[in-house]
Design a protein around this motif. Structure first.
Motif, PDB file in Angstrom:
ATOM      1  N   ARG A 373      -9.595   2.483 -25.189  1.00 12.59           N
ATOM      2  CA  ARG A 373      -8.531   2.899 -26.100  1.00 12.59           C
ATOM      3  C   ARG A 373      -7.922   4.236 -25.666  1.00 12.59           C
ATOM      4  N   LEU A 374      -8.757   5.141 -25.167  1.00  7.78           N
ATOM      5  CA  LEU A 374      -8.223   6.409 -24.660  1.00  7.78           C
ATOM      6  C   LEU A 374      -7.333   6.169 -23.449  1.00  7.78           C
ATOM      7  N   GLU A 375      -7.735   5.254 -22.584  1.00  5.30           N
ATOM      8  CA  GLU A 375      -6.898   4.921 -21.428  1.00  5.30           C
ATOM      9  C   GLU A 375      -5.572   4.322 -21.884  1.00  5.30           C
ATOM     10  N   ASP A 376      -5.596   3.487 -22.930  1.00  4.79           N
ATOM     11  CA  ASP A 376      -4.355   2.945 -23.488  1.00  4.79           C
ATOM     12  C   ASP A 376      -3.438   4.078 -23.965  1.00  4.79           C
ATOM     13  N   ALA A 377      -4.047   5.082 -24.601  1.00  4.72           N
ATOM     14  CA  ALA A 377      -3.263   6.223 -25.077  1.00  4.72           C
ATOM     15  C   ALA A 377      -2.606   6.957 -23.911  1.00  4.72           C
ATOM     16  N   LEU A 378      -3.343   7.159 -22.839  1.00  6.36           N
ATOM     17  CA  LEU A 378      -2.798   7.850 -21.668  1.00  6.36           C
ATOM     18  C   LEU A 378      -1.669   7.047 -21.031  1.00  6.36           C
ATOM     19  N   VAL A 379      -1.844   5.733 -20.965  1.00  5.58           N
ATOM     20  CA  VAL A 379      -0.791   4.871 -20.398  1.00  5.58           C
ATOM     21  C   VAL A 379       0.479   4.962 -21.235  1.00  5.58           C
ATOM     22  N   GLU A 380       0.320   4.898 -22.553  1.00  8.22           N
ATOM     23  CA  GLU A 380       1.494   4.980 -23.433  1.00  8.22           C
ATOM     24  C   GLU A 380       2.166   6.350 -23.328  1.00  8.22           C
ATOM     25  N   LEU A 381       1.367   7.401 -23.201  1.00  6.01           N
ATOM     26  CA  LEU A 381       1.953   8.738 -23.090  1.00  6.01           C
ATOM     27  C   LEU A 381       2.760   8.868 -21.802  1.00  6.01           C
ATOM     28  N   ARG A 382       2.218   8.343 -20.696  1.00 12.28           N
ATOM     29  CA  ARG A 382       2.968   8.364 -19.439  1.00 12.28           C
ATOM     30  C   ARG A 382       4.252   7.538 -19.554  1.00 12.28           C
ATOM     31  N   ALA A 383       4.149   6.401 -20.230  1.00 17.68           N
ATOM     32  CA  ALA A 383       5.335   5.551 -20.408  1.00 17.68           C
ATOM     33  C   ALA A 383       6.400   6.267 -21.239  1.00 17.68           C
ATOM     34  N   SER A 384       5.962   7.015 -22.244  1.00 18.31           N
ATOM     35  CA  SER A 384       6.931   7.723 -23.087  1.00 18.31           C
ATOM     36  C   SER A 384       7.680   8.783 -22.290  1.00 18.31           C
ATOM     37  N   ARG A 385       6.959   9.481 -21.409  1.00 16.24           N
ATOM     38  CA  ARG A 385       7.610  10.509 -20.592  1.00 16.24           C
ATOM     39  C   ARG A 385       8.620   9.892 -19.628  1.00 16.24           C
ATOM     40  N   ALA A 386       8.287   8.713 -19.120  1.00 16.07           N
ATOM     41  CA  ALA A 386       9.186   8.055 -18.169  1.00 16.07           C
ATOM     42  C   ALA A 386      10.433   7.493 -18.855  1.00 16.07           C
ATOM     43  N   ALA A 387      10.312   7.160 -20.163  1.00 15.15           N
ATOM     44  CA  ALA A 387      11.402   6.461 -20.846  1.00 15.15           C
ATOM     45  C   ALA A 387      12.347   7.385 -21.598  1.00 15.15           C
ATOM     46  N   ILE A 388      12.013   8.654 -21.758  1.00 15.16           N
ATOM     47  CA  ILE A 388      12.771   9.504 -22.671  1.00 15.16           C
ATOM     48  C   ILE A 388      14.242   9.627 -22.285  1.00 15.16           C
ATOM     49  N   GLU A 389      14.552   9.638 -21.010  1.00 15.52           N
ATOM     50  CA  GLU A 389      15.956   9.797 -20.610  1.00 15.52           C
ATOM     51  C   GLU A 389      16.757   8.513 -20.794  1.00 15.52           C
ATOM     52  N   LEU A 390      16.140   7.366 -20.478  1.00 14.40           N
ATOM     53  CA  LEU A 390      16.870   6.099 -20.512  1.00 14.40           C
ATOM     54  C   LEU A 390      16.822   5.423 -21.876  1.00 14.40           C
ATOM     55  N   ASP A 391      15.696   5.555 -22.583  1.00 14.31           N
ATOM     56  CA  ASP A 391      15.533   4.855 -23.857  1.00 14.31           C
ATOM     57  C   ASP A 391      14.729   5.722 -24.818  1.00 14.31           C
ATOM     58  N   PRO A 392      15.378   6.649 -25.511  1.00 14.65           N
ATOM     59  CA  PRO A 392      14.650   7.561 -26.407  1.00 14.65           C
ATOM     60  C   PRO A 392      13.885   6.845 -27.520  1.00 14.65           C
ATOM     61  N   VAL A 393      14.430   5.730 -28.004  1.00 13.46           N
ATOM     62  CA  VAL A 393      13.745   5.004 -29.074  1.00 13.46           C
ATOM     63  C   VAL A 393      12.412   4.459 -28.563  1.00 13.46           C
TER      64      VAL A 393
END
Length: 415
Positions: A373-393
């Motif tokens: 579950r912690l690894e899932d959290a890290l994956v989602e956090l990395r995904a959020s950083r990658a998506a902020i410019e193209l898809d803020p939602v």
């Protein structure tokens, strides 16, 4: 004829009896085989248990190597640890594959054959991680056991002791300054890091003195043992101070995010009040009015100079989420994107703080479910950083998922 008929009847009866006995034997055999054969769910649970044990082993081994590598680099320098660092990078890649395969095991309820193959690969990767990192750890374990270079090691150790002592004073000063404006829980487990580091430093100084005496007496084994113990204590002290620095930095980020979120909350509640008059029905108007009142209450509770910015962030963010839900029908796509950009920073700070809190309680005995579950959290956090410019939602949603996963990881690690 009667005699022949009786014989035939007897043969038929005997044949029927034999058929019944054969059928009974066959059915009994099938029942026994069925009972001995593992049930599909039991077999699947066993596969998952085996894979989970291998995941825990791999994750713990990589975490141990990360600490040992930094310890070795502090002792022998970066150049001497290049091979160790390369081996760790390969092991970290294997670890990512272990978590990916484990996720497939958890998400796919069927496909037993593929499950066995995945579990076997997880075990193979865990063994490879253990072997590669173990070889590198052995190299430096042997180097630490050698007397050659002991005077230089002792000199470096004493220099680090002096530097760490100065760091302890500076860290205690920063911590005390923040204590005046924060509640005790806000500092978390790192609140007493300077005191713990000072105790470790005192013990390291004593061991350094013993090593110097053993060196003068040419007691090689005692020199190596004392130096190694002192270096480990010193490394632990330095690591504790670094965790305190990271905690204070997260609190600074949270304070900045809180200031921005207060402003966002005021703008959002004014917009929502303006939408009340244009609401399509009384129920929507009532929902907007209640959400505005809750937002005002959350902002008031998180007054200027909040003594726990992370907790205040959570309160305002929850109120804004309810306000967003109440307004969703009347918002345009541009407004939704703008809101997502404004809310993202606070959500990311919350997720990062919760991930750090989950890591703090993990330890070496955390189960595979908590680590996954912690690894899932890290994956989602990395995904959020990658998506902020193209898809803020999507970035905002990913940051919130990271927060949820990190909270689940902390709970699973504790219980």
């Amino acid at each position: 004829m009667e005699l022949i008929g009786g014989v035939v009847g007897g043969l038929v009866a005997a044949g029927g009896l034999v058929l019944v006995l054969v059928a009974a034997v066959v059915v009994g055999g099938l029942v026994i085989v069925a009972r001995r054969r593992p049930k599909p769910q039991a077999a699947l649970d066993e596969v998952r248990l085996t894979a989970g044990s291998a995941l825990v082993r791999a994750d713990a081994r990589v975490a141990e190597a990360e600490q040992d590598l930094e310890f070795a680099a502090a002792q022998f320098g970066e150049r001497a640890t290049q091979e160790y660092r390369a081996a760790l990078r390969r092991a970290q890649g294997d670890r990512e594959e272990v978590f990916r395969l484990h996720g497939l095991l958890q998400s796919d309820p069927g496909a037993n054959l593929r499950h066995r193959e995945r579990a076997a690969r997880i075990a193979m990767l865990a063994d490879r991680i253990d072997r590669r990192l173990g070889e590198q750890a052995d190299v430096f374990r042997q180097r630490r056991g050698q007397e050659s270079g002991a005077p230089e090691r002792l000199q470096r150790l004493r220099e680090r002791i002096g530097e760490t002592g100065r760091r302890i004073e500076a860290a205690a000063s920063r911590r005390d300054a923040r204590r005046a404006t924060l509640d005790a829980p806000a500092l978390g487990a790192e609140a007493d890091a300077p005191e713990r580091a000072a105790r470790q430093l005192t013990r390291a100084e004593g061991l350094a003195s013993e090593a110097a005496a053993a060196l003068a007496a040419s007691a090689a084994s005692a020199v190596a043992e004392r130096l190694g113990d002192a270096e480990r204590l010193l490394y632990a002290a330095e690591e504790g101070l670094e965790r305190l620095d990271a905690r204070l930095a997260r609190l600074d980020d949270a304070t900045e995010a809180l200031d921005r979120l207060r402003l966002d909350a005021r703008l959002a509640r004014d917009e929502a009040l303006g939408a009340v008059a244009a609401a399509p029905d009384p129920q929507t108007a009532d929902a907007l009015t209640r959400a505005v009142a809750e937002t005002d209450a959350a902002v008031a509770e998180a007054a200027e100079g909040s003594r726990d910015p992370l907790r205040a962030l959570e309160g305002i963010q929850q109120a804004l989420d309810r306000l967003e839900t109440a307004q969703a029908a009347s918002r345009t796509q541009a407004q939704r994107l703008s809101h997502a950009r404004e809310a993202y920073h606070a959500a990311r700070v919350q997720a990062e703080a919760q991930i750090a809190a989950a890591r703090d309680v993990m330890g070496g005995g955390a189960p595979a479910s908590a680590r996954a579950r912690l690894e899932d959290a890290l994956v989602e956090l990395r995904a959020s950083r990658a998506a902020i410019e193209l898809d803020p939602v999507e970035a905002l949603d990913a940051a919130r998922r990271a927060l949820v996963h990190a909270r689940d990881a902390e709970v699973l690690a504790k219980y």
